[in-house]
Design a protein around this motif. Structure first.
Motif, PDB file in Angstrom:
ATOM      1  N   VAL A  24      31.092  29.748  42.382  1.00  0.00           N
ATOM      2  CA  VAL A  24      32.255  29.396  41.559  1.00  0.00           C
ATOM      3  C   VAL A  24      32.533  30.488  40.528  1.00  0.00           C
ATOM      4  O   VAL A  24      33.685  30.908  40.331  1.00  0.00           O
ATOM      5  CB  VAL A  24      32.022  28.034  40.869  1.00  0.00           C
ATOM      6  N   ILE A  25      31.466  30.970  39.880  1.00  0.00           N
ATOM      7  CA  ILE A  25      31.660  32.050  38.899  1.00  0.00           C
ATOM      8  C   ILE A  25      32.267  33.262  39.580  1.00  0.00           C
ATOM      9  O   ILE A  25      33.207  33.888  39.067  1.00  0.00           O
ATOM     10  CB  ILE A  25      30.310  32.408  38.243  1.00  0.00           C
ATOM     11  N   GLY A  26      31.767  33.565  40.786  1.00  0.00           N
ATOM     12  CA  GLY A  26      32.325  34.691  41.531  1.00  0.00           C
ATOM     13  C   GLY A  26      33.807  34.501  41.773  1.00  0.00           C
ATOM     14  O   GLY A  26      34.613  35.423  41.577  1.00  0.00           O
ATOM     15  N   ILE A  27      34.187  33.300  42.176  1.00  0.00           N
ATOM     16  CA  ILE A  27      35.603  33.034  42.450  1.00  0.00           C
ATOM     17  C   ILE A  27      36.436  33.257  41.192  1.00  0.00           C
ATOM     18  O   ILE A  27      37.520  33.859  41.248  1.00  0.00           O
ATOM     19  CB  ILE A  27      35.776  31.595  42.985  1.00  0.00           C
ATOM     20  N   PHE A  28      35.907  32.802  40.054  1.00  0.00           N
ATOM     21  CA  PHE A  28      36.626  33.020  38.794  1.00  0.00           C
ATOM     22  C   PHE A  28      36.908  34.498  38.581  1.00  0.00           C
ATOM     23  O   PHE A  28      38.022  34.903  38.262  1.00  0.00           O
ATOM     24  CB  PHE A  28      35.806  32.481  37.615  1.00  0.00           C
ATOM     25  N   VAL A  29      35.881  35.288  38.773  1.00  0.00           N
ATOM     26  CA  VAL A  29      36.051  36.724  38.549  1.00  0.00           C
ATOM     27  C   VAL A  29      37.058  37.299  39.541  1.00  0.00           C
ATOM     28  O   VAL A  29      37.926  38.093  39.167  1.00  0.00           O
ATOM     29  CB  VAL A  29      34.692  37.438  38.660  1.00  0.00           C
ATOM     30  N   PHE A  30      36.979  36.868  40.795  1.00  0.00           N
ATOM     31  CA  PHE A  30      37.953  37.347  41.786  1.00  0.00           C
ATOM     32  C   PHE A  30      39.366  37.014  41.338  1.00  0.00           C
ATOM     33  O   PHE A  30      40.275  37.839  41.425  1.00  0.00           O
ATOM     34  CB  PHE A  30      37.719  36.685  43.153  1.00  0.00           C
ATOM     35  N   LEU A  31      39.540  35.775  40.854  1.00  0.00           N
ATOM     36  CA  LEU A  31      40.891  35.350  40.482  1.00  0.00           C
ATOM     37  C   LEU A  31      41.405  36.162  39.296  1.00  0.00           C
ATOM     38  O   LEU A  31      42.609  36.392  39.175  1.00  0.00           O
ATOM     39  CB  LEU A  31      40.902  33.857  40.155  1.00  0.00           C
ATOM     40  N   ILE A  32      40.463  36.569  38.424  1.00  0.00           N
ATOM     41  CA  ILE A  32      40.906  37.422  37.314  1.00  0.00           C
ATOM     42  C   ILE A  32      41.317  38.790  37.840  1.00  0.00           C
ATOM     43  O   ILE A  32      42.301  39.382  37.388  1.00  0.00           O
ATOM     44  CB  ILE A  32      39.779  37.559  36.270  1.00  0.00           C
ATOM     45  N   LEU A  33      40.569  39.285  38.819  1.00  0.00           N
ATOM     46  CA  LEU A  33      40.828  40.644  39.303  1.00  0.00           C
ATOM     47  C   LEU A  33      42.068  40.728  40.174  1.00  0.00           C
ATOM     48  O   LEU A  33      42.742  41.758  40.202  1.00  0.00           O
ATOM     49  CB  LEU A  33      39.629  41.142  40.116  1.00  0.00           C
ATOM     50  N   LEU A  34      42.361  39.651  40.910  1.00  0.00           N
ATOM     51  CA  LEU A  34      43.406  39.724  41.938  1.00  0.00           C
ATOM     52  C   LEU A  34      44.737  40.254  41.423  1.00  0.00           C
ATOM     53  O   LEU A  34      45.347  41.113  42.063  1.00  0.00           O
ATOM     54  CB  LEU A  34      43.595  38.360  42.600  1.00  0.00           C
ATOM     55  N   PRO A  35      45.239  39.771  40.274  1.00  0.00           N
ATOM     56  CA  PRO A  35      46.562  40.266  39.838  1.00  0.00           C
ATOM     57  C   PRO A  35      46.533  41.699  39.295  1.00  0.00           C
ATOM     58  O   PRO A  35      47.584  42.262  39.054  1.00  0.00           O
ATOM     59  CB  PRO A  35      46.956  39.281  38.725  1.00  0.00           C
ATOM     60  N   LEU A  36      45.340  42.274  39.107  1.00  0.00           N
ATOM     61  CA  LEU A  36      45.283  43.607  38.500  1.00  0.00           C
ATOM     62  C   LEU A  36      45.518  44.705  39.536  1.00  0.00           C
ATOM     63  O   LEU A  36      45.412  44.478  40.732  1.00  0.00           O
ATOM     64  CB  LEU A  36      43.911  43.812  37.838  1.00  0.00           C
ATOM     65  N   GLU A  37      45.847  45.875  39.019  1.00  0.00           N
ATOM     66  CA  GLU A  37      45.980  47.045  39.882  1.00  0.00           C
ATOM     67  C   GLU A  37      44.591  47.518  40.266  1.00  0.00           C
ATOM     68  O   GLU A  37      43.860  48.058  39.436  1.00  0.00           O
ATOM     69  CB  GLU A  37      46.676  48.181  39.109  1.00  0.00           C
ATOM     70  N   LEU A  38      44.214  47.335  41.516  1.00  0.00           N
ATOM     71  CA  LEU A  38      42.855  47.707  41.891  1.00  0.00           C
ATOM     72  C   LEU A  38      42.841  49.160  42.357  1.00  0.00           C
ATOM     73  O   LEU A  38      42.749  49.456  43.540  1.00  0.00           O
ATOM     74  CB  LEU A  38      42.352  46.782  42.983  1.00  0.00           C
ATOM     75  N   ASP A  39      42.915  50.078  41.380  1.00  0.00           N
ATOM     76  CA  ASP A  39      42.966  51.486  41.739  1.00  0.00           C
ATOM     77  C   ASP A  39      41.635  52.162  41.457  1.00  0.00           C
ATOM     78  O   ASP A  39      40.635  51.504  41.158  1.00  0.00           O
ATOM     79  CB  ASP A  39      44.110  52.174  40.977  1.00  0.00           C
ATOM     80  N   ARG A  40      41.645  53.467  41.528  1.00  0.00           N
ATOM     81  CA  ARG A  40      40.414  54.232  41.353  1.00  0.00           C
ATOM     82  C   ARG A  40      39.718  53.891  40.044  1.00  0.00           C
ATOM     83  O   ARG A  40      38.501  53.848  39.962  1.00  0.00           O
ATOM     84  CB  ARG A  40      40.789  55.717  41.374  1.00  0.00           C
ATOM     85  N   LYS A  41      40.531  53.634  38.993  1.00  0.00           N
ATOM     86  CA  LYS A  41      39.919  53.362  37.684  1.00  0.00           C
ATOM     87  C   LYS A  41      39.181  52.029  37.683  1.00  0.00           C
ATOM     88  O   LYS A  41      38.154  51.871  37.046  1.00  0.00           O
ATOM     89  CB  LYS A  41      41.012  53.354  36.596  1.00  0.00           C
ATOM     90  N   ARG A  42      39.751  51.072  38.395  1.00  0.00           N
ATOM     91  CA  ARG A  42      39.103  49.754  38.419  1.00  0.00           C
ATOM     92  C   ARG A  42      37.990  49.679  39.446  1.00  0.00           C
ATOM     93  O   ARG A  42      37.325  48.653  39.563  1.00  0.00           O
ATOM     94  CB  ARG A  42      40.152  48.684  38.714  1.00  0.00           C
ATOM     95  N   ALA A  43      37.823  50.750  40.225  1.00  0.00           N
ATOM     96  CA  ALA A  43      36.821  50.702  41.287  1.00  0.00           C
ATOM     97  C   ALA A  43      35.441  50.373  40.718  1.00  0.00           C
ATOM     98  O   ALA A  43      34.647  49.673  41.347  1.00  0.00           O
ATOM     99  CB  ALA A  43      36.782  52.025  42.038  1.00  0.00           C
TER     100      ALA A  43
END
Ligand code: HEM
Ligand SMILES: [Cu+2]
Lengths: 133, 583, 427
Positions: C381-400
């Motif tokens: 569940v905690i993992g899912i929370f983190v995924f949901l926070i990350l999903l709307p973000l720009e997942l580019d080289r900086k966020r890698a």
């Protein structure tokens, strides 16, 4: 720095997919072990299945978590925890894991004793009234 | 001490522009490690007073059993004529130990001094994760709330002892739930802290500050953080299991078919011994969590005031590591009478005896540091020497108890109480006091009063021994711990006068702390201003301003040597700051 | 987790910063990654404590006394599916990280989305499993779970308590609303009288410990059978034959008494009729004083006879009710036997009753099962929370970097499951 190795992405991908294949295979293997003659001695069966799990964990750690490509700090961060963890479990075995070896007869499950408490017989008369349904 | 020394900070390009923060962001939403350290310091001192009061109440009952107890008697038990019930006594010793261990010693050592000193001593501007650091303090507050709330429940608090052995703890009142929750919160707080410390120490050392140029304080904090990181999760898991045993009737720690008060309350099927194993797997390392930082700080103080390099710097570090490693495999020495496997008991005995080796190395190295030194008997130095001598007594009684045949005799007697008070009060608390006197000028920019400090030391030292040394005799006679009234047994009745003497000493020792309080708070206002390096010490924090600004250093610290270059033969002054460039 | 990552960049609340200090590091990686690895080591210790507890409790259970998957309704294939799901999610999050590293934002987001969905899938399967445990009463609960290690008197008294509650509930709600539940009040009464009270009586009266044991075990077996028990089948058959014989012997006595009673009642009505007649006769002619003439001899005799007859009738009624008291439990027992013996799956299962049942080590099994899977699910569940926070973000080289740290955490969750799978489903 972020030393994930300078592999080209294509080869990375085949590595990951191969690992994935192995993981699925090993899961199937432990499933097979559970229903095979190996489980006739449950200790051996458990050991084999835990061994398979350990292999799977190694695969995940080494490739998915990139430890294969990391420098020696990986040992500093993983070995102590593994050592202390196994110490904890091992030292629990004599006291807890073998606890039933020393149980007195009265604690054996399904033993013929454990009867006659006034409570139960007392209930008989009081709840008999309900039988007139 | 000669005053002529190069001031490295004046030769470096200035680092300016430290932001000035507003009140709320400075003191409440504080992410600055120094403020968080002080927050830990003040809340620990508060709890120290609370725990001390509880101790006084315990001593009252032991000296004047069932007589009208001051303060607690008239307020809580007026209808009984001020006489406390036995369960109240159980609450007293349970909460005294819990507060002293989890709310005083551990937070003041790793929370207050760890936070304050680590970044300063390694030349970092803050912790690696300032906001995580803030949360690690915030998570203490739910724990505080749980404990305070538990005082208001029936029975005035948990009564199962700080060790919370099942099955007693499973049938205890509701306050036990709050106790468990409180410890879980403390655990989360310590977890966050320890990960932060480890990362900071590993990744944020100033240029030139190799691992083997770090002061012993930092090394001790590092090892302590490792201990916390590896031992605490086990306690947390065990606490969750005990909580579910109590709330969901799971029975991890309850034997099968256990019948309580003639009604079926616990499902059972588990093993009470399992709790003891899991608890001590944490709590033995925890006793080192409660002393290693003090050992580190005392090493620094001794070396500074003996004006001599620390004797055997590397062996000191290796013995710290050895203590930590061995500390994980000795927990069974608390369980010799629990009915544990005998062969296991012997292996625990051997490992416990082994741990005396690194402890002994440390003691000899401290003595070697003092040997032939030019001793400046300042207050911090006095407390540190007190630390070493008290640790010797406590450590020796520890080795005695490590042998099961002996321990079976003295387990759960006042001998144990004497042992752990020698190491915990005699050593850890004296070490903490020394550290407070030593770093006070850095923390607040003012010096504490030396005369009052020495008075505080002498009174504390005398009455501490008066309190705890006779407990060895009580224990040797078999006087049991955790009994509200052992005089019920005829053979202990003649021990009442000795207990009254102990209580007298304990009260006087408590009173002596008033001197400290006055000194501590008075010096905040009236203390003479301190410059950067009032003790002429070498370590990095002394080349930062007193008190250091947000961001710590007004220059880029670079480290050129180890922390203990005192009285170097080729130098005109008897100290050599780590940051001073070589000539 | 979250604060560690957000804090790895310098704090943004103060605009004017002094020149940052220079550091040397011991580990060739970012602070966030180091912290995650340290955090994972503490997690290793946490799960070691939990799994270690399970292993030693399981290891210590006497051979053959730990519930088999079938006995507690654990479906191996569901566990295997979940293993597969988590392995897939591990691969997809690796792909998400690799895509983010090479700035393929859309691909990264896609892979992360797949990972999230797989995580939800895992929880879904877990939910199905938990629901089936719930519906069978196989879970820890306060003040006491329904699972008993053995069939003893504590089991019986707990059973009686629960049954009474269940009956009271049903009696309260006049119209049974739960159409799913075929157990009527009748069934519960029958269980109470034909099984529970019968066994209680038997255990209370019998002096033979072996008989007591068999009575208790057969009771537990009928409620929730664990395996084929020929000895219990034989015991029940014997008992039945015995009871039928008793019934046979009691039945003639019963009809005897009944006819006796009938005769007596007939006599009573005749006698009282004649007495009444005689009396009214007598009372119709008072003498001078206004008194009635004394009862005649016949009347007196009749009265005496009436008393006798009444006594006989009373005795007969008493004997009848006594016999009935004797007969009733036997009848109920026979009824219960004929009704319930045919259920291979046991009364509990057949009627969805959730009454206390005997499964040796069932408690310890349930405790450890929920503890292990529960804490693992919490991590999912905690993992899912983190995924949901990350999903709307720009997942580019900086966020890698962040992606890498989250990935490390997720792989750890996978590894824990890799160990839990054989231990819970296959051991
Ligand atoms: C030379 C090193 C040491 C040895 C060999 C040692 C040995 C022991 C033994 C065998 C016991 C168990 C006695 C019993 O309950 O029967 C004990 C208890 C205890 N020790 Fe130590 N010890 C040592 C150092 C320390 C230190 C440094 C601390 C704390 C800073 C400490 C704190 C405690 C505490 C708190 C207890 C009592 C726990 C309780 O039962 O409530 N010990 N020690
Ligand atoms: Cu210990």
């Amino acid at each position: 720095m972020e030393s994930t190795g300078n592999h080209n992405p294509k080869r990375q991908r085949t590595v990951f997919l191969t690992v994935f294949g192995f993981l699925v295979l090993l899961t199937g293997l432990s499933f097979w072990v559970a229903n095979s003659w190996i489980m006739e001695d449950r200790m051996i069966g458990w050991a084999v299945m835990l061994g398979i799990s350990a292999c799977k964990a190694m695969l995940v750690i080494a490739f998915f978590m990139h430890l294969w490509w990391e420098s020696s700090w990986k040992y500093a961060l993983t070995i102590p925890a593994l050592f202390m963890g196994s110490m904890l479990v091992l030292l629990l075995v004599p006291d807890i894991g073998m606890r039933t070896d020393h149980y007195p007869k009265t604690r054996e499950r399904l033993s013929p004793q454990a009867v006659t408490v006034p409570e139960a017989t007392g209930n008989v008369s009081s709840s008999q009234d309900r039988t007139k349904s | 001490m000669v005053n002529k020394v190069q001031h490295p900070e004046l030769n470096h390009p200035k680092r300016t522009g430290h932001p000035v923060l507003r009140f709320l962001s400075t003191y409440v939403f504080a992410t600055d490690h120094k403020i968080i350290g002080l927050q830990f310091l003040f809340s620990s001192l508060f709890w120290f007073a609370v725990g001390g009061m509880l101790a006084m109440a315990i001593r009252w009952q032991l000296a004047f059993p069932w007589s009208d107890m001051p303060i607690f008697g008239p307020t809580l038990f007026a209808s009984e004529g001020g006489q406390i019930p036995g369960t109240f006594y159980n609450m007293l010793f349970t909460m005294h130990a819990t507060i002293m261990i989890f709310f005083v010693i551990i937070p003041i050592l790793s929370g207050a001094f760890g936070n304050y000193l680590i970044p300063l001593m390694i030349g970092a501007e803050d912790m690696a994760f300032p906001r995580l650091n803030m949360f690690s303090y915030w998570f203490m507050w739910p724990a505080f709330a749980c404990m305070i709330l538990s005082f208001t429940l029936p029975g005035f608090g948990p009564t199962s002892g700080w060790t919370a052995y099942p099955t007693l703890s499973l049938i205890a009142g509701d306050a036990q739930n709050l106790w468990i929750l409180g410890l879980i919160f403390v655990g989360i707080s310590s977890m966050m802290g320890s990960i932060n410390y480890m990362t900071t120490i590993l990744q944020m050392r100033a240029p030139g500050m190799h691992m083997f140029r770090m002061p012993m304080t930092v090394w001790a904090m590092f090892i302590t953080a490792i201990l916390q990181a590896f031992a605490l999760p086990v306690l947390t898991a065990a606490l969750f299991m005990q909580l579910s045993d109590r709330l969901l009737a799971t029975g991890f720690f309850a034997p099968e078919s256990i019948v309580v008060n003639n009604s079926i309350t616990i499902s059972g099927g588990g093993e009470p011994l399992l709790w003891q194993h899991l608890f001590w797997f944490y709590s033995h390392p925890a006793v080192y969590i409660m002393i290693l930082p003090a050992m580190g700080m005392v090493s620094d103080i001794l070396s500074c005031f003996a004006r001599k390099p620390l004797f055997g710097y590397r062996p000191m570090i290796y013995s710290l590591i050895a203590i930590a490693g061995l500390g994980f495999v000795v927990w069974g020495h608390h369980m010799f009478v629990s009915g544990m496997n005998r062969i296991l008991a012997i292996s625990f005995m051997v490992s416990t005896m082994l741990i005396a080796l690194p402890s002994g190395i440390k003691v000899f190295n401290w003595l070697g540091t003092l040997w032939g030194g030019r001793l400046f008997l300042t207050t911090p130095m006095l407390f540190s020497i007190g630390f070493v001598s008290m640790f010797i007594i406590g450590g020796l009684s520890g080795i005695v108890m490590a042998a099961p045949p002996v321990d079976i005799q003295i387990h759960d007697t006042y001998f144990i109480v004497a042992h752990f008070h020698y190491v915990l009060f005699g050593a850890s608390v004296l070490g903490v006091m020394g550290a407070i006197y030593y770093w006070y000028p850095k923390m607040f920019g003012r010096k504490m009063n030396e005369t009052m400090g020495k008075l505080h030391f002498i009174l504390t030292f005398i009455f501490l021994n008066g309190t705890f040394f006779p407990m060895h005799f009580l224990g040797a006679r078999g006087f049991p711990r955790r009994y509200a009234d052992a005089y019920r047994f005829e053979e202990f009745q003649d021990l009442l006068p000795l207990n009254q003497f102990i209580t007298l000493c304990a009260f006087l020792m408590g009173a002596a702390q008033l001197v400290f309080l006055i000194n501590f708070f008075g010096s905040l206002i009236w203390g003479p201003k301190a410059d950067r390096n009032p003790w002429h010490a070498n370590t990095l924090e002394w080349s930062a301003p007193s008190p250091p600004p947000h961001g710590n250093f007004d220059f880029q610290p670079t480290v050129y040597r180890g922390p203990y270059e005192y009285s170097h033969p080729e130098r005109s002054v008897d100290y050599w700051p780590q940051t001073e460039p070589p000539p | 987790m979250a604060p560690q990552q957000t804090n790895s960049k310098p704090s943004d609340d103060a605009k004017e910063q002094p020149a940052p200090l220079v550091y040397q590091r011991a580990m060739p990686m970012s602070r966030g990654k180091l912290a995650i690895w340290l955090f994972l080591s503490t997690e290793i210790m946490f799960f070691t404590a939990l799994i270690g507890t399970y292993i030693v409790l399981r290891f210590g259970a006497p051979e053959g006394s730990w519930p088999t998957p079938a006995q507690v309704g654990v479906m191996e294939w569901l566990g295997a599916i979940n293993t597969f799901v988590l392995i897939c999610s591990s691969v997809t999050i690796v792909f998400a990280y690799e895509s983010a590293k090479s700035d393929r934002i859309r691909a990264a987001r896609g892979w992360l989305l797949v990972t999230t969905l797989l995580a939800f899938g895992f929880l879904g399967v877990k939910g199905i499993e938990y629901a089936s445990k719930y519906s069978h009463g196989l879970y820890p609960q306060s003040p006491r779970s329904l699972l008993h290690d053995r069939s003893d008197v504590y089991y019986l008294s707990h059973f009686s308590l629960q049954l009474k509650q269940r009956i009271a509930e049903l009696e309260d709600q006049k119209t049974p609303t739960d159409h799913h539940d075929p157990a009527t009040l009748e069934t519960l009464y029958l269980i109470q009288s034909g099984m529970l009270n019968w066994t209680e009586n038997k255990v209370g009266v019998s002096n033979d410990p072996n008989m007591k044991r068999l009575a208790l075990e057969s009771f537990a077996h009928q409620i929730h059978p664990l395996a084929d028990r020929p000895d219990i089948d034989k015991y029940l058959a014997d008992e039945r034959a015995d009871l039928e014989e008793q019934q046979q012997t009691i039945a003639p006595q019963f009809s005897d008494l009944e006819s006796k009673l009938e005769a007596a009642q007939k006599q009573i009505s005749q006698l009282s009729d004649s007495i009444a007649k005689l009396e009214s006769n007598r009372k119709s002619k008072p003498n001078v004083n206004g008194d009635f003439p004394p009862p005649t001899e016949i009347e007196q005799k009749n009265k005496a006879q009436l008393e006798d007859a009444e006594k006989t009738a009373k005795d007969a009624t008493e004997s009848i009710s006594l016999l009935k008291q004797q007969m009733n439990p036997i009848e109920r027992r026979l009824e219960a036997q004929s009704r319930f013996n045919q259920f291979e799956d046991g009364i509990n299962e057949h009627f969805h009753l959730k009454l206390p049942m005997v499964i040796p080590n069932g408690n310890t099994w349930a405790n450890t099962y929920f503890m292990l899977t529960g804490f693992h699910a919490l991590h999912v569940v905690i993992g899912i929370f983190v995924f949901l926070i990350l999903l709307p973000l720009e997942l580019d080289r900086k966020r890698a970097k962040v992606m890498e740290n989250v990935g490390l955490y997720w792989h750890f969750v996978d590894i824990v499951w890799i160990f839990l799978f054989p231990m819970i489903y296959l051991f």
